[in-house]
Design an enzyme around this catalytic site. Structure first.
Site, PDB file in Angstrom:
ATOM      1  N   THR A 166      43.362  42.131  29.322  1.00  0.00           N
ATOM      2  CA  THR A 166      44.736  42.499  29.712  1.00  0.00           C
ATOM      3  C   THR A 166      45.118  43.812  29.033  1.00  0.00           C
ATOM      4  O   THR A 166      44.800  44.017  27.850  1.00  0.00           O
ATOM      5  CB  THR A 166      45.703  41.379  29.278  1.00  0.00           C
ATOM      6  OG1 THR A 166      45.336  40.182  29.953  1.00  0.00           O
ATOM      7  CG2 THR A 166      47.154  41.727  29.634  1.00  0.00           C
ATOM      8  N   GLU A 371      44.501  32.591  27.415  1.00  0.00           N
ATOM      9  CA  GLU A 371      44.801  32.165  26.024  1.00  0.00           C
ATOM     10  C   GLU A 371      44.556  30.664  25.857  1.00  0.00           C
ATOM     11  O   GLU A 371      45.324  29.968  25.185  1.00  0.00           O
ATOM     12  CB  GLU A 371      46.204  32.606  25.607  1.00  0.00           C
ATOM     13  CG  GLU A 371      46.278  34.130  25.551  1.00  0.00           C
ATOM     14  CD  GLU A 371      47.366  34.682  24.674  1.00  0.00           C
ATOM     15  OE1 GLU A 371      47.740  34.043  23.679  1.00  0.00           O
ATOM     16  OE2 GLU A 371      47.831  35.794  24.984  1.00  0.00           O
TER      17      GLU A 371
HETATM   18  C1  LIG Z   1      44.310  37.580  34.224  1.00  0.00           C
HETATM   19  C2  LIG Z   1      43.505  37.281  32.998  1.00  0.00           C
HETATM   20  C3  LIG Z   1      43.796  37.947  31.824  1.00  0.00           C
HETATM   21  C4  LIG Z   1      43.026  37.697  30.674  1.00  0.00           C
HETATM   22  N1  LIG Z   1      43.269  38.419  29.531  1.00  0.00           N
HETATM   23  C5  LIG Z   1      42.412  38.309  28.479  1.00  0.00           C
HETATM   24  C6  LIG Z   1      42.533  39.175  27.345  1.00  0.00           C
HETATM   25  O1  LIG Z   1      43.427  40.014  27.269  1.00  0.00           O
HETATM   26  N2  LIG Z   1      41.610  39.067  26.349  1.00  0.00           N
HETATM   27  C7  LIG Z   1      40.619  38.136  26.391  1.00  0.00           C
HETATM   28  O2  LIG Z   1      39.812  38.107  25.450  1.00  0.00           O
HETATM   29  N3  LIG Z   1      40.477  37.294  27.434  1.00  0.00           N
HETATM   30  C8  LIG Z   1      41.351  37.362  28.481  1.00  0.00           C
HETATM   31  N4  LIG Z   1      41.216  36.533  29.574  1.00  0.00           N
HETATM   32  C9  LIG Z   1      40.158  35.528  29.577  1.00  0.00           C
HETATM   33  C10 LIG Z   1      40.703  34.107  29.481  1.00  0.00           C
HETATM   34  O3  LIG Z   1      41.150  33.856  28.191  1.00  0.00           O
HETATM   35  C11 LIG Z   1      39.597  33.145  29.941  1.00  0.00           C
HETATM   36  O4  LIG Z   1      39.463  33.325  31.347  1.00  0.00           O
HETATM   37  C12 LIG Z   1      39.928  31.715  29.615  1.00  0.00           C
HETATM   38  O5  LIG Z   1      39.856  31.479  28.230  1.00  0.00           O
HETATM   39  C13 LIG Z   1      38.978  30.716  30.310  1.00  0.00           C
HETATM   40  O6  LIG Z   1      37.653  31.085  30.125  1.00  0.00           O
HETATM   41  P1  LIG Z   1      36.665  31.181  31.400  1.00  0.00           P
HETATM   42  O7  LIG Z   1      37.345  31.997  32.434  1.00  0.00           O
HETATM   43  O8  LIG Z   1      35.336  31.635  30.938  1.00  0.00           O
HETATM   44  O9  LIG Z   1      36.579  29.697  31.945  1.00  0.00           O
HETATM   45  P2  LIG Z   1      35.558  28.572  31.438  1.00  0.00           P
HETATM   46  O10 LIG Z   1      35.569  28.507  29.947  1.00  0.00           O
HETATM   47  O11 LIG Z   1      34.254  28.798  32.112  1.00  0.00           O
HETATM   48  O12 LIG Z   1      36.229  27.255  32.002  1.00  0.00           O
HETATM   49  C14 LIG Z   1      36.026  26.754  33.339  1.00  0.00           C
HETATM   50  C15 LIG Z   1      36.702  25.380  33.415  1.00  0.00           C
HETATM   51  O13 LIG Z   1      36.019  24.466  32.532  1.00  0.00           O
HETATM   52  C16 LIG Z   1      36.951  23.853  31.665  1.00  0.00           C
HETATM   53  N5  LIG Z   1      36.328  23.636  30.352  1.00  0.00           N
HETATM   54  C17 LIG Z   1      35.549  24.492  29.646  1.00  0.00           C
HETATM   55  N6  LIG Z   1      35.160  23.920  28.483  1.00  0.00           N
HETATM   56  C18 LIG Z   1      35.731  22.698  28.445  1.00  0.00           C
HETATM   57  C19 LIG Z   1      35.735  21.615  27.503  1.00  0.00           C
HETATM   58  N7  LIG Z   1      35.079  21.699  26.347  1.00  0.00           N
HETATM   59  N8  LIG Z   1      36.438  20.504  27.800  1.00  0.00           N
HETATM   60  C20 LIG Z   1      37.120  20.386  28.971  1.00  0.00           C
HETATM   61  N9  LIG Z   1      37.158  21.375  29.906  1.00  0.00           N
HETATM   62  C21 LIG Z   1      36.481  22.514  29.641  1.00  0.00           C
HETATM   63  C22 LIG Z   1      38.115  24.835  31.551  1.00  0.00           C
HETATM   64  O14 LIG Z   1      39.314  24.172  31.183  1.00  0.00           O
HETATM   65  C23 LIG Z   1      38.162  25.392  32.974  1.00  0.00           C
HETATM   66  O15 LIG Z   1      38.924  24.523  33.775  1.00  0.00           O
HETATM   67  C24 LIG Z   1      42.001  36.735  30.713  1.00  0.00           C
HETATM   68  C25 LIG Z   1      41.735  36.047  31.909  1.00  0.00           C
HETATM   69  C26 LIG Z   1      42.456  36.324  33.039  1.00  0.00           C
HETATM   70  C27 LIG Z   1      42.114  35.586  34.314  1.00  0.00           C
END
Ligand SMILES: Cc1cc2nc3c(=O)[nH]c(=O)nc-3n(C[C@H](O)[C@H](O)[C@H](O)COP(=O)(O)OP(=O)(O)OC[C@H]3O[C@@H](n4cnc5c(N)ncnc54)[C@H](O)[C@@H]3O)c2cc1C
Length: 387
Positions: A166, A371
């Site tokens: 972001t 987050e």
């Molecule tokens: C618009 C946007 C802005 C963002 N801004 C930033 C930023 O400024 N800085 C930054 O560092 N990141 C940023 N992010 C990243 C964001 O924090 C991650 O997308 C988020 O933490 C989820 O990680 P992932 O997308 O890899 O999903 P995954 O971790 O792959 O999760 C996929 C699904 O599996 C579930 N899951 C995963 N592990 C478990 C578990 N142990 N138990 C139960 N369920 C689980 C999750 O809840 C989710 O439903 C941003 C993302 C978006 C979309």
């Protein structure tokens, strides 16, 4: 006035200072920001004039001490500001939120005096900050990051890719998390302050998103980026603490973003049902509609109490981590439900881009993801309850 010198009898009672801040931001948001929202969403870009005004009004350096040119206010005030701005535009809400609750907060907590003296005046004046933890393969499992920092003379060379960052397009200063020793697992993670102009640093793909489209979400490319020893934020190998502690606080800001969004959607809907007529009368005169409005207002008030309580606890230096996770979880689920119901109450018009609730519905979806997803908030809450 900080929480230390003000003990509210009710969470929603504001000090004189907080109320003045809220009024100023509300005026800016309704008069200057509101006319730009649709165009910024279409253009997928922040209006430069709005960014300048955010700096001028002191909203990009809320907790930066006055000696560095900041506003010298507190965390609770940051939360109030994010709520008020998100009522009008959650994209600008998160722009301000990342600057204050992640970047400035991390520098305040972990920065050396020299780092504060170097970066606080810029952040307060004209420099946007970004917080780069996530990567292609590490989101919820943030400490599985692959970005690598190698000791190089008296400094470090960083290589890797960051995803989803972001403010990536606008930022001048990035907090980048990299590991100095993959074998040390999370204890190798270190936070670095990286300048946009560092050779080897580039902004990659900008995501084309469902919602908060004016907020940039970018890939960061680090190819042999050289930084000095003084770029380490906190201690080498303690970056996991910087990441966890900052996000624990930051997610209260996302709760505030979702709270403001829900309130904004309800505000539009109350106005709409009072003027839209069917069966010869305003639809807002039907009890079925009034009950839906009352339910939404009650959910929003419950959200406000959770968000304000977490923010006031954090501001007062009291334990807040579980309350912050509950606030973010509840606020993001509330925002989705309320925005969806508000579209229902606009009928067919709510499904078009002519009315603002369509955008707020799209914007609401991000609250359960960034987050820490809703599942990760539940994990944080359950871990503490069941230990
Ligand atoms: C618009 C946007 C802005 C963002 N801004 C930033 C930023 O400024 N800085 C930054 O560092 N990141 C940023 N992010 C990243 C964001 O924090 C991650 O997308 C988020 O933490 C989820 O990680 P992932 O997308 O890899 O999903 P995954 O971790 O792959 O999760 C996929 C699904 O599996 C579930 N899951 C995963 N592990 C478990 C578990 N142990 N138990 C139960 N369920 C689980 C999750 O809840 C989710 O439903 C941003 C993302 C978006 C979309």
């Amino acid at each position: 006035m900080s929480i230390l010198s003000f003990s509210p009898a009710a969470l929603t009672m504001l000090s004189e200072n907080e109320r003045l801040f809220q009024e100023t931001v509300r005026e800016f948001a309704t008069e200057e920001l509101a006319p730009k929202v649709t165009e910024m969403d279409r253009a997928q870009a922040m209006d430069p004039g709005i960014v300048s005004r955010l700096f001028e009004l002191g909203l990009m350096g809320i907790e930066i001490p006055e000696q560095y040119g900041g506003t010298g206010s507190d965390f609770f005030t940051s939360v109030l500001v994010v709520e008020e701005i998100s009522r009008i535009d959650p994209s600008v809400g998160v722009f301000v939120d990342v600057q204050n609750t992640l970047v400035i907060n991390a520098l305040e907590r972990w920065g050396t005096d020299a780092q504060k003296a170097e970066h606080f005046p810029r952040l307060a004046k004209d420099t946007v900050g970004a917080y780069a933890l996530s990567e292609v393969g590490s989101g919820s499992d943030a400490f599985a990051l692959q970005c690598r920092a190698r000791q190089d003379g008296d400094g470090w060379t960083i290589d890797g890719r960051k995803m989803w960052i972001t403010n990536g397009a606008e930022a001048g200063l990035y907090i980048v998390f990299a590991t100095v020793d993959p074998a040390a697992d999370y204890k190798g993670i270190t936070a670095f302050l990286v300048e946009r102009g560092n050779p080897g640093f580039a902004i990659g793909k900008k995501e084309d998103k469902l919602g908060i489209r004016a907020s940039s979400t970018c890939e960061l490319i680090l190819d042999g980026v050289r930084v000095g020893a003084d770029a380490v934020l906190g201690q080498v190998g303690q970056g996991y603490k910087v990441a966890i502690e900052t996000l624990n606080e930051g997610r209260i800001g996302i709760g505030a973003q979702m709270l403001g969004l829900a309130q904004g959607a309800l505000d539009h809907t109350i106005r709409y049902v009072q003027q839209r007529e069917q069966f010869g009368r305003a639809v807002g005169t039907f009890q079925g509609v009034q009950f839906q409005i009352a339910e939404m207002a009650t959910e929003i008030e419950a959200t406000r109490l959770l968000v304000y309580n977490a923010a006031r606890l954090k501001t007062a230096g009291e334990p807040f981590v579980v309350k912050a996770a509950m606030a973010k979880l509840f606020a993001s689920e509330t925002a989705q439900r309320v925005a969806s119901r508000c579209i229902d109450l606009h009928g067919g018009y709510g499904f078009t881009t002519e009315y603002p609730v369509e955008k707020l519905y799209r914007d609401a979806k991000i609250g359960t993801i960034y987050e820490g997803t809703s599942n990760m908030q539940k994990q944080t809450i359950a871990k503490v309850l069941m230990r």
